[in-house]
Design an enzyme around this catalytic site. Structure first.
Site, PDB file in Angstrom:
ATOM      1  N   GLY A   1     -14.265  64.334   2.975  1.00 54.87           N
ATOM      2  CA  GLY A   1     -14.373  65.779   3.167  1.00 54.87           C
ATOM      3  C   GLY A   1     -15.272  66.505   2.181  1.00 54.87           C
ATOM      4  O   GLY A   1     -15.021  67.670   1.852  1.00 54.87           O
ATOM      5  N   SER A   2     -16.373  65.865   1.762  1.00 54.49           N
ATOM      6  CA  SER A   2     -17.248  66.591   0.830  1.00 54.49           C
ATOM      7  C   SER A   2     -18.006  67.722   1.538  1.00 54.49           C
ATOM      8  O   SER A   2     -18.244  68.776   0.942  1.00 54.49           O
ATOM      9  CB  SER A   2     -18.219  65.643   0.117  1.00 54.49           C
ATOM     10  OG  SER A   2     -19.201  65.158   0.993  1.00 54.49           O
TER      11      SER A   2
ATOM     12  N   ARG B   1      -8.087  59.688  25.226  1.00 57.87           N
ATOM     13  CA  ARG B   1      -8.831  60.687  24.456  1.00 57.87           C
ATOM     14  C   ARG B   1      -8.517  62.110  24.919  1.00 57.87           C
ATOM     15  O   ARG B   1      -8.518  63.054  24.120  1.00 57.87           O
ATOM     16  CB  ARG B   1     -10.339  60.446  24.584  1.00 57.87           C
ATOM     17  CG  ARG B   1     -10.824  59.225  23.857  1.00 57.87           C
ATOM     18  CD  ARG B   1     -12.341  59.145  23.854  1.00 57.87           C
ATOM     19  NE  ARG B   1     -12.761  57.840  23.385  1.00 57.87           N
ATOM     20  CZ  ARG B   1     -12.864  57.491  22.100  1.00 57.87           C
ATOM     21  NH1 ARG B   1     -12.585  58.372  21.157  1.00 57.87           N
ATOM     22  NH2 ARG B   1     -13.248  56.287  21.759  1.00 57.87           N
TER      23      ARG B   1
ATOM     24  N   MET C   1     -14.757  61.166  12.756  1.00 59.29           N
ATOM     25  CA  MET C   1     -15.288  59.956  13.364  1.00 59.29           C
ATOM     26  C   MET C   1     -14.585  59.589  14.675  1.00 59.29           C
ATOM     27  O   MET C   1     -14.258  58.428  14.914  1.00 59.29           O
ATOM     28  CB  MET C   1     -15.221  58.801  12.364  1.00 59.29           C
ATOM     29  CG  MET C   1     -15.951  59.093  11.052  1.00 59.29           C
ATOM     30  SD  MET C   1     -17.620  59.740  11.279  1.00 59.29           S
ATOM     31  CE  MET C   1     -18.593  58.346  10.759  1.00 59.29           C
ATOM     32  N   ARG C   2     -14.366  60.571  15.533  1.00 58.37           N
ATOM     33  CA  ARG C   2     -13.811  60.310  16.863  1.00 58.37           C
ATOM     34  C   ARG C   2     -14.767  60.867  17.905  1.00 58.37           C
ATOM     35  O   ARG C   2     -15.317  61.970  17.719  1.00 58.37           O
ATOM     36  CB  ARG C   2     -12.447  60.993  17.060  1.00 58.37           C
ATOM     37  CG  ARG C   2     -11.382  60.614  16.082  1.00 58.37           C
ATOM     38  CD  ARG C   2     -10.996  59.158  16.133  1.00 58.37           C
ATOM     39  NE  ARG C   2     -10.512  58.710  17.433  1.00 58.37           N
ATOM     40  CZ  ARG C   2     -10.384  57.426  17.772  1.00 58.37           C
ATOM     41  NH1 ARG C   2     -10.719  56.475  16.922  1.00 58.37           N
ATOM     42  NH2 ARG C   2      -9.928  57.094  18.953  1.00 58.37           N
TER      43      ARG C   2
ATOM     44  N   ASN D   1     -21.761  70.037  14.348  1.00 59.64           N
ATOM     45  CA  ASN D   1     -21.584  68.728  13.715  1.00 59.64           C
ATOM     46  C   ASN D   1     -22.693  68.541  12.696  1.00 59.64           C
ATOM     47  O   ASN D   1     -23.786  69.094  12.843  1.00 59.64           O
ATOM     48  CB  ASN D   1     -21.666  67.611  14.758  1.00 59.64           C
ATOM     49  CG  ASN D   1     -21.484  66.234  14.143  1.00 59.64           C
ATOM     50  OD1 ASN D   1     -20.573  66.024  13.334  1.00 59.64           O
ATOM     51  ND2 ASN D   1     -22.349  65.286  14.492  1.00 59.64           N
TER      52      ASN D   1
ATOM     53  N   HIS E   1     -24.893  65.459  10.936  1.00 60.58           N
ATOM     54  CA  HIS E   1     -25.221  64.041  11.092  1.00 60.58           C
ATOM     55  C   HIS E   1     -26.201  63.645   9.989  1.00 60.58           C
ATOM     56  O   HIS E   1     -27.169  64.369   9.734  1.00 60.58           O
ATOM     57  CB  HIS E   1     -25.840  63.791  12.473  1.00 60.58           C
ATOM     58  CG  HIS E   1     -26.169  62.350  12.702  1.00 60.58           C
ATOM     59  ND1 HIS E   1     -25.201  61.394  12.940  1.00 60.58           N
ATOM     60  CD2 HIS E   1     -27.358  61.686  12.684  1.00 60.58           C
ATOM     61  CE1 HIS E   1     -25.779  60.208  13.068  1.00 60.58           C
ATOM     62  NE2 HIS E   1     -27.089  60.363  12.925  1.00 60.58           N
TER      63      HIS E   1
ATOM     64  N   ASP F   1     -24.188  62.590  18.971  1.00 66.63           N
ATOM     65  CA  ASP F   1     -25.318  62.852  18.081  1.00 66.63           C
ATOM     66  C   ASP F   1     -26.527  63.411  18.834  1.00 66.63           C
ATOM     67  O   ASP F   1     -27.691  63.084  18.540  1.00 66.63           O
ATOM     68  CB  ASP F   1     -25.702  61.587  17.279  1.00 66.63           C
ATOM     69  CG  ASP F   1     -24.583  61.150  16.356  1.00 66.63           C
ATOM     70  OD1 ASP F   1     -23.782  62.010  15.941  1.00 66.63           O
ATOM     71  OD2 ASP F   1     -24.488  59.946  16.048  1.00 66.63           O
TER      72      ASP F   1
ATOM     73  N   GLU G   1     -27.001  67.747   2.853  1.00 65.72           N
ATOM     74  CA  GLU G   1     -25.943  68.132   3.808  1.00 65.72           C
ATOM     75  C   GLU G   1     -25.139  69.305   3.263  1.00 65.72           C
ATOM     76  O   GLU G   1     -24.825  70.252   3.994  1.00 65.72           O
ATOM     77  CB  GLU G   1     -25.003  66.940   4.067  1.00 65.72           C
ATOM     78  CG  GLU G   1     -25.659  65.782   4.793  1.00 65.72           C
ATOM     79  CD  GLU G   1     -24.653  64.685   5.131  1.00 65.72           C
ATOM     80  OE1 GLU G   1     -23.533  64.996   5.551  1.00 65.72           O
ATOM     81  OE2 GLU G   1     -24.997  63.494   4.964  1.00 65.72           O
TER      82      GLU G   1
HETATM   83  C1  GAR Z   1     -21.362  62.706   6.049  1.00 63.70           C
HETATM   84  O1  GAR Z   1     -22.494  62.071   5.520  1.00 63.70           O
HETATM   85  C2  GAR Z   1     -21.611  63.099   7.485  1.00 63.70           C
HETATM   86  O2  GAR Z   1     -22.933  63.499   7.735  1.00 63.70           O
HETATM   87  C3  GAR Z   1     -21.301  61.826   8.200  1.00 63.70           C
HETATM   88  O3  GAR Z   1     -20.150  61.326   7.545  1.00 63.70           O
HETATM   89  C4  GAR Z   1     -20.182  61.736   6.181  1.00 63.70           C
HETATM   90  C5  GAR Z   1     -18.877  62.401   5.872  1.00 63.70           C
HETATM   91  O4  GAR Z   1     -18.806  62.682   4.500  1.00 63.70           O
HETATM   92  N1  GAR Z   1     -21.051  62.042   9.589  1.00 63.70           N
HETATM   93  C6  GAR Z   1     -21.360  61.176  10.531  1.00 63.70           C
HETATM   94  O5  GAR Z   1     -21.858  60.095  10.311  1.00 63.70           O
HETATM   95  C7  GAR Z   1     -21.017  61.625  11.932  1.00 63.70           C
HETATM   96  N2  GAR Z   1     -21.805  60.926  12.892  1.00 63.70           N
HETATM   97  P1  GAR Z   1     -17.811  63.786   3.977  1.00 63.70           P
HETATM   98  O6  GAR Z   1     -16.432  63.418   4.531  1.00 63.70           O
HETATM   99  O7  GAR Z   1     -17.855  63.633   2.487  1.00 63.70           O
HETATM  100  O8  GAR Z   1     -18.281  65.131   4.459  1.00 63.70           O
END
Ligand code: GAR
Length: 217
Positions: free
Chosen positions: A14-15, A68, A93-94, A110, A112, A148, A177
């Site tokens: 969750g950053s 789902r 991630m679902r 979202n 990515h 995506d 991000e």
């Molecule tokens: C992030 O890099 C995000 O872009 C990626 O997961 C990470 C989550 O990090 N998302 C994906 O790959 C979705 N397709 P976080 O939990 O620290 O925000």
């Protein structure tokens, strides 16, 4: 103008969620984070959310088997209970069902870790290095049923370095991000983003201010 009520959906640390929470601490920010929802009870981000006094909910996907639609309906009832206006997926991630995505058309964002449409899916940083990409980055986009894909709101780029490792590249992209997600959500919450023919117009134009939309890193 009243602030938009935002739910952040997470599966892990969750950053990006934390970056959105930090941005929303400013009372002039046009959105407030009213809910953090996770499909995993042990997601690290839930602790951060609670520490910040934000309501959390867990909808455990393993309770729904392969269904789902039922999982998404359970999430929808949580979102409605918290009177959510906008949804931000942040490492969620679902895959989502088309019906759920439709309910949130142009209201669900979202992030990515790649410059879409390049490197959809997983392991984006390793693949960028393998392919010899010179520029890599991150994308905030509206969610559509296809994974995506969807109208791009904002992107941030980083240069790939000759001696880059996957971890080093991932860290620089993650920093981007954390800058672009709050900026993109701000634009959406202010009502400045319109989708026309599958593309985002910001303040009515396709590329409003390239310098502002592509933070350097
Ligand atoms: C992030 O890099 C995000 O872009 C990626 O997961 C990470 C989550 O990090 N998302 C994906 O790959 C979705 N397709 P976080 O939990 O620290 O925000």
């Amino acid at each position: 103008m009243s602030r938009k009520r935002v739910a952040v959906l997470i599966s892990g640390r969750g950053s990006n969620m934390a970056a959105l929470i930090e941005a929303a601490k400013d009372k002039s920010y046009p959105a407030e984070i009213v809910l953090v929802l996770s499909n995993k009870a042990d997601a690290g981000g839930l602790v951060t959310a609670r520490d910040n006094g934000i309501a959390t909910e867990i909808v455990d996907h393993t309770q729904f088997g392969k269904d789902r639609v039922a999982f998404d309906a359970a999430m929808q009832s949580k979102l409605e209970a918290h009177r959510v206006d906008l949804v931000c997926l942040a490492g969620f991630m679902r895959l989502l069902s088309p019906g759920f995505v439709d309910l949130w058309q142009n209201r669900m964002l979202n992030i990515h870790p790649a410059l879409l449409p390049a490197f959809k899916g997983l392991d984006t940083h390793a693949r960028a290095l393998t392919e010899g990409a010179k520029i890599h980055g991150a994308t905030v986009h509206f969610v559509v049923p296809e994974m995506d894909a969807g109208p791009i709101i904002m992107q941030g780029a980083v240069a790939v370095r000759p001696d880059d490792t996957e971890a080093a590249l991932a860290a620089r992209v993650l920093a981007v991000e954390h800058r672009i997600y709050p900026s993109a959500l701000k634009l959406v919450a202010e009502g400045r983003v319109r989708v026309v023919d599958g593309r985002c117009l910001i303040d009515g134009v396709a590329v409003p201010d390239a310098a502002a939309l592509v933070p350097s890193a």
